[in-house]
Design an enzyme around this catalytic site. Sequence first.
Site, PDB file in Angstrom:
ATOM      1  N   GLU A 195       0.748  -1.120   0.188  1.00 21.11           N
ATOM      2  CA  GLU A 195       0.053  -0.002   0.040  1.00 21.11           C
ATOM      3  C   GLU A 195       0.892   1.219  -0.021  1.00 21.11           C
ATOM      4  O   GLU A 195       0.728   2.099   0.826  1.00 21.11           O
ATOM      5  CB  GLU A 195      -1.000  -0.004   1.099  1.00 21.11           C
ATOM      6  CG  GLU A 195      -1.975  -1.252   1.091  1.00 21.11           C
ATOM      7  CD  GLU A 195      -3.386  -1.124   1.705  1.00 21.11           C
ATOM      8  OE1 GLU A 195      -3.325  -0.276   2.683  1.00 21.11           O
ATOM      9  OE2 GLU A 195      -4.255  -2.012   1.627  1.00 21.11           O
ATOM     10  N   GLU A 317      -5.043  -8.753  -0.911  1.00 17.26           N
ATOM     11  CA  GLU A 317      -5.671  -8.488   0.295  1.00 17.26           C
ATOM     12  C   GLU A 317      -7.180  -8.515  -0.136  1.00 17.26           C
ATOM     13  O   GLU A 317      -7.618  -7.623  -0.993  1.00 17.26           O
ATOM     14  CB  GLU A 317      -5.311  -7.252   0.872  1.00 17.26           C
ATOM     15  CG  GLU A 317      -4.032  -7.294   1.779  1.00 17.26           C
ATOM     16  CD  GLU A 317      -3.858  -6.077   2.376  1.00 17.26           C
ATOM     17  OE1 GLU A 317      -4.568  -5.541   2.854  1.00 17.26           O
ATOM     18  OE2 GLU A 317      -2.472  -5.711   2.780  1.00 17.26           O
TER      19      GLU A 317
HETATM   20  O1  AHR Z   1      -5.662  -6.370   6.317  1.00 15.76           O
HETATM   21  C1  AHR Z   1      -5.601  -5.065   7.280  1.00 15.76           C
HETATM   22  C2  AHR Z   1      -5.092  -4.128   6.643  1.00 15.76           C
HETATM   23  O2  AHR Z   1      -5.568  -3.405   5.472  1.00 15.76           O
HETATM   24  C3  AHR Z   1      -3.424  -4.004   6.029  1.00 15.76           C
HETATM   25  O3  AHR Z   1      -2.656  -4.046   7.077  1.00 15.76           O
HETATM   26  C4  AHR Z   1      -3.360  -3.103   5.040  1.00 15.76           C
HETATM   27  O4  AHR Z   1      -2.468  -3.368   3.917  1.00 15.76           O
HETATM   28  C5  AHR Z   1      -4.697  -2.793   4.467  1.00 15.76           C
HETATM   29  O5  AHR Z   1      -5.131  -1.410   4.360  1.00 15.76           O
END
Ligand code: AHR
Length: 530
Positions: A195, A317
């Site tokens: 991110e 994610e």
């Molecule tokens: O999964 C939780 C968080 O969500 C992670 O640390 C981040 O990469 C995303 O914003």
Amino acid sequence: MKKLVSTIVMVCAITLSASAADAVKATLHADQPGAKINREIYGQFSEHLGSCIYGGLWVGENSPIPNINGYRKDVFEALKALKIPVMRWPGGCFADDYHWMDGIGPKSQRPSLRNNNWGGTIEDNSFGTHEFLNLCEMLDCEPYISGNVGSGTVKEMAQWVEYMTSDGDTPMARLRRQNGREKAWKVKYFGIGNEAWGCGGNMTPQYYSDLFRKYNTYLRDQGSNKLYRIASGASDYDYDWTQVLMENIGNRMQGISLHYYTCSGWDGSKGSATKFDTDQYYWALGKCLEIEDVIKKHKAIMDEKDPKNTIGLLVDEWGTWWDEEPGTIAGHLYQQNALRDAFVAALSLNVFHRHTDRVKMANIAQVVNVLQSMILTDQEGTGHMVLTPTYHVFEMYTPFQEATYLPIDIDSEIIQVSKAYFKEKEGAKDAGYRPCPLLSASAARTKDGSVVLSLTNVSLDQDKTIDIQLNGLNAKTVSGRILTSKNVADFNDFQHPSVVAPKDFKDAKLKKDILTVKVPAKSIIVLNVK
Ligand code: AHR
């Protein structure tokens, strides 16, 4: 569940297809095989966040909770059954605050740090590189390491790769041996930042791509270990980010990530995991299914810049993000998991199957105790563990790993669901609608020649009979299991661990080349047809 009848009318702005009483028609094209479903689509994500690592995967050797060299035994055994192909670690946002050298060597000498992203919890670094990579070996899964670009150095990242993967007489390999590990680990997947547009450094895509090129230069492949280098990709609908990375990084990366959460927004309440009304239920399914459109748009950019399809899109994610359970520690993202979450899992996996040509990996967030987890452990440390409805979907879907995708058409009723999760939020009334088919299916040919077929009916009240025309399949037997419950808000807890659990399913009948399946409302069925 409240207001069932009136709300259905509200969300069903448009209804397509046949009446509920007719048998639904479907066609399985077993004679038109597609690509192999990458097993990495069944990947997991483990972050130093809340009790994912400590109390989830790891309790330490001296814990009264039964463990195997510090790994929680019940959790380990449940995860083993999922045949996890790949696990991402140590974050997430945590990765860009993590300095790997703090997590090696004698535990008593490892420094602590404050976990700035996740509730300010003190992290003692007792779970580090050795503990993670050894766990991956025990689970027989590929490790996916997320490197620190945000607050780390090029040297630090390069040394980490050397420490993990060099078998030569190199300084970092010697240090690893001193710490008790003779042989290098095999590490394929390596993320260069996470991110980068947010918690990983708040960068522009141009600046991040330059940094990627610089860091990447010094990540040398050691011996036969070849890194698959992953760039920190876009969030949701940020197509510009993908465009710039594809132009500026190009084939220096083998994968580019995408993060997509079924989440109502980043400010204020996200809604309860277990208390929701009909609108909110369908909203979640519509939002989760929108990932297909998002994938297509990122893919279109990638197809243009990489027509030979050498760079993978990795949804590293994804999953539901609800409010934290009342009474749990703020910032630990500990949420319950209902049958609704199981639908999000099944529908998302079906989407990944359809795009397996470009989607080379997906990692649900997260494996234990965080967001849409597979497993919840008791936060008071009593040693209880529960498998979530999402776990059961992953377990029922294991035959899809490495199977060959088979197209299946299904003539489903489609409802239009509001984009607004909270009607009272400003602008929500103009938010528009998303399509949500009530029935979804996915099919694939497994290595042993049988067909795995999943059928999902998300309707709250309409049981469906589906007649599936089997093209190119001379089937003789069918067997399967069903995941369902009385209410879509049902969940498992430590007192009632089997409210939502798979059961044998008998309502599938073969007659010549037609497979007739009675799919109850609110259910996921996975069949083996051969
Ligand atoms: O999964 C939780 C968080 O969500 C992670 O640390 C981040 O990469 C995303 O914003």
